[in-house]
Design an enzyme around this catalytic site. Structure first.
Site, short mmCIF file in Angstrom:
data_model
loop_
_atom_site.label_atom_id
_atom_site.label_comp_id
_atom_site.label_asym_id
_atom_site.label_seq_id
_atom_site.Cartn_x
_atom_site.Cartn_y
_atom_site.Cartn_z
N HIS A 25 46.23 27.61 38.53
CA HIS A 25 46.20 26.15 38.29
C HIS A 25 45.25 25.42 39.24
O HIS A 25 45.67 24.57 40.01
CB HIS A 25 47.61 25.54 38.36
CG HIS A 25 48.52 26.07 39.44
ND1 HIS A 25 48.15 26.13 40.75
CD2 HIS A 25 49.78 26.55 39.39
CE1 HIS A 25 49.14 26.63 41.44
NE2 HIS A 25 50.14 26.89 40.66
N HIS A 76 56.62 28.73 33.85
CA HIS A 76 57.95 28.76 34.47
C HIS A 76 58.98 28.62 33.36
O HIS A 76 59.02 27.59 32.69
CB HIS A 76 58.11 27.61 35.47
CG HIS A 76 57.10 27.67 36.58
ND1 HIS A 76 57.36 28.28 37.79
CD2 HIS A 76 55.83 27.23 36.65
CE1 HIS A 76 56.28 28.19 38.55
NE2 HIS A 76 55.33 27.57 37.88
N ASP A 114 51.17 26.44 33.51
CA ASP A 114 52.02 26.00 34.61
C ASP A 114 53.08 25.03 34.11
O ASP A 114 53.49 24.11 34.84
CB ASP A 114 51.20 25.38 35.75
CG ASP A 114 52.03 25.24 37.03
OD1 ASP A 114 53.04 25.95 37.16
OD2 ASP A 114 51.67 24.40 37.88
N HIS A 129 50.46 31.67 32.88
CA HIS A 129 51.24 31.11 34.01
C HIS A 129 52.27 30.13 33.46
O HIS A 129 51.94 29.02 33.08
CB HIS A 129 50.30 30.37 34.98
CG HIS A 129 51.00 29.80 36.18
ND1 HIS A 129 50.56 29.97 37.46
CD2 HIS A 129 52.11 29.03 36.30
CE1 HIS A 129 51.36 29.35 38.30
NE2 HIS A 129 52.31 28.75 37.61
N LYS A 187 53.10 37.36 42.87
CA LYS A 187 52.73 35.97 43.12
C LYS A 187 52.85 35.61 44.59
O LYS A 187 53.89 35.84 45.21
CB LYS A 187 53.66 35.06 42.30
CG LYS A 187 53.45 33.57 42.50
CD LYS A 187 52.21 33.07 41.80
CE LYS A 187 51.87 31.66 42.22
NZ LYS A 187 52.17 30.65 41.23
N HIS A 222 49.14 30.79 44.58
CA HIS A 222 49.28 29.33 44.65
C HIS A 222 48.44 28.91 45.84
O HIS A 222 48.85 29.04 46.99
CB HIS A 222 50.75 28.91 44.82
CG HIS A 222 50.92 27.42 44.80
ND1 HIS A 222 51.52 26.75 43.77
CD2 HIS A 222 50.50 26.47 45.67
CE1 HIS A 222 51.47 25.45 44.00
NE2 HIS A 222 50.88 25.25 45.16
#
Ligand code: NCD
Ligand code: ZN
Length: 350
Positions: free
Chosen positions: A175, A16, A248, A14, A100, A137
């Site tokens: 997360h 970004h 994350d 995971h 996601k 999420h």
């Protein structure tokens, strides 16, 4: 005392990476130690179909250091309009490893997220049929729910139902930050797993709030109290394959975090495996790190583990105060502080 640790090359399930000029730094940092990374699709606009994902993947690959074999594993951003056909095309593209779910408004760049889970049930059914994992999420966004309870309410009100409705759907609760999330995952069938970040293992809300507000510790889901941190450490070092590494790592320019309405996200990619190593070391569980970082993730996704290794040494080094981020700069988590482990063979995929 163990001062050297050799691990099968880990992966980040995971991350970004953002886009454009930011990729130069974020890809370098991810490719430094990780073999693969599940790349989040919450760009502006989001990555909603296979074609956009493939173009994004190419932009990432263009920034990969020459000697790295780094593989970006792409994901789709689910909206109210994602169709079964979008999923079918994504799966057939061979580039897309998951989709996601961002509940609308839950976090950074989630405005196009799903407003009602039931509306996308046909799409989720197709994902179950194709074996495409759903990454969640897990936070409810109703304004009457306290921000510290968002994860727990999401599990109670939505996730429990979802798991019953789609018993074959692979789900990763991303997360995780609470004891409730751990208990949920432990009790759920084998197709339900969770990622745990380094920052949620190393810190709790006191680190963010006592003695002054420290915006660089602010991420979503928000850090909880110490007892939840302890539960997360226990889960991570438990040897249970349902819990694996997902940083994350979420970069934002300094001016957006140090603001009257600062945005959510911690940047850890520059030292991710070192920070996890510190967390496992503190818990006297260095022997549990390799499975968590290098085997349980690929097992869940049905992929082979990496073939090569990285070597970590116990050696103090000082984290940078700032890191370039496109035309801006960012403040990483731990900026200017000591990190106790260092990876030796950075960027040297054999
Ligand atoms: C992430 C981001 O900045 O994209 N922020 C965060 O606080 N983790 C989004 C997310 O994963 O929630
Ligand atoms: Zn994220």
């Amino acid at each position: 005392m163990n001062n050297i640790l050799k691990l099968t090359r880990p992966d980040d399930w995971h991350i970004h990476l953002r886009d454009g000029k930011a990729l130069k730094q974020t890809v370098k940092d991810a490719a430094r130690t990780f073999g693969r990374a599940i790349v989040m699709p919450n760009l502006i606009p989001p990555i909603k179909n296979a074609q956009q994902a493939t173009c994004y993947q190419q932009r990432i690959l263009n920034e990969c250091p020459n000697n790295s074999q780094f593989q970006p594993l792409m994901t789709l951003y689910l909206t109210d309009n994602t169709s079964s056909n979008d999923i079918k095309i994504a799966k057939e593209s061979g580039n897309i490893y998951a989709a996601k779910l961002y509940p609308a408004g839950a976090t950074t760049n989630s405005d196009s997220g799903v407003t009602s889970l039931t509306a996308i049930y046909p799409t989720l059914a197709t994902m179950a049929d194709y074996g495409l994992p759903l990454l969640v999420h897990g936070e409810i966004t109703r304004p009457d729910i306290d921000i510290y309870d968002r994860e727990k309410y999401f599990i109670d009100e939505q996730l429990n139902q979802l798991v019953k409705e789609f018993p074959n759907l692979k789900i990763v609760l991303e997360h995780i930050t609470t004891k409730e999330a751990i208990d949920f995952v432990l009790e759920a069938p084998v197709n339900i797993a969770a990622t745990i970040t380094a920052h949620h293992l190393l810190y709790n809300r006191n680190d963010m709030l006592v003695g002054g507000i420290r915006p660089h510790y602010y991420c979503l889901p928000i850090m909880k109290r110490n007892s939840h941190q302890q539960a997360l450490i226990k889960a991570a070092i438990s040897g249970n394959p349902k819990f694996f590494l997902g940083t994350d790592s979420a970069p934002h320019p300094q001016f957006k975090k140090e603001a009257s309405c600062g945005c959510a996200g911690c940047y850890t990619a520059y030292a991710a495996i070192e920070l996890y190593t510190e967390a496992f070391d503190r818990a006297n569980a260095l022997d549990k790190l390799e499975n968590f970082a290098s085997y349980f993730g690929p097992n869940f996704y049905g992929l082979p583990a990496n073939q090569d290794t990285i070597t970590l040494v116990r050696r103090n080094w000082q984290a940078p105060y700032t890191i370039p981020f496109g035309d801006e700069q960012l403040i990483p988590l731990r900026a200017g502080e000591i990190i106790q482990w260092q990876c030796l063979n950075e960027n040297t995929h054999e």
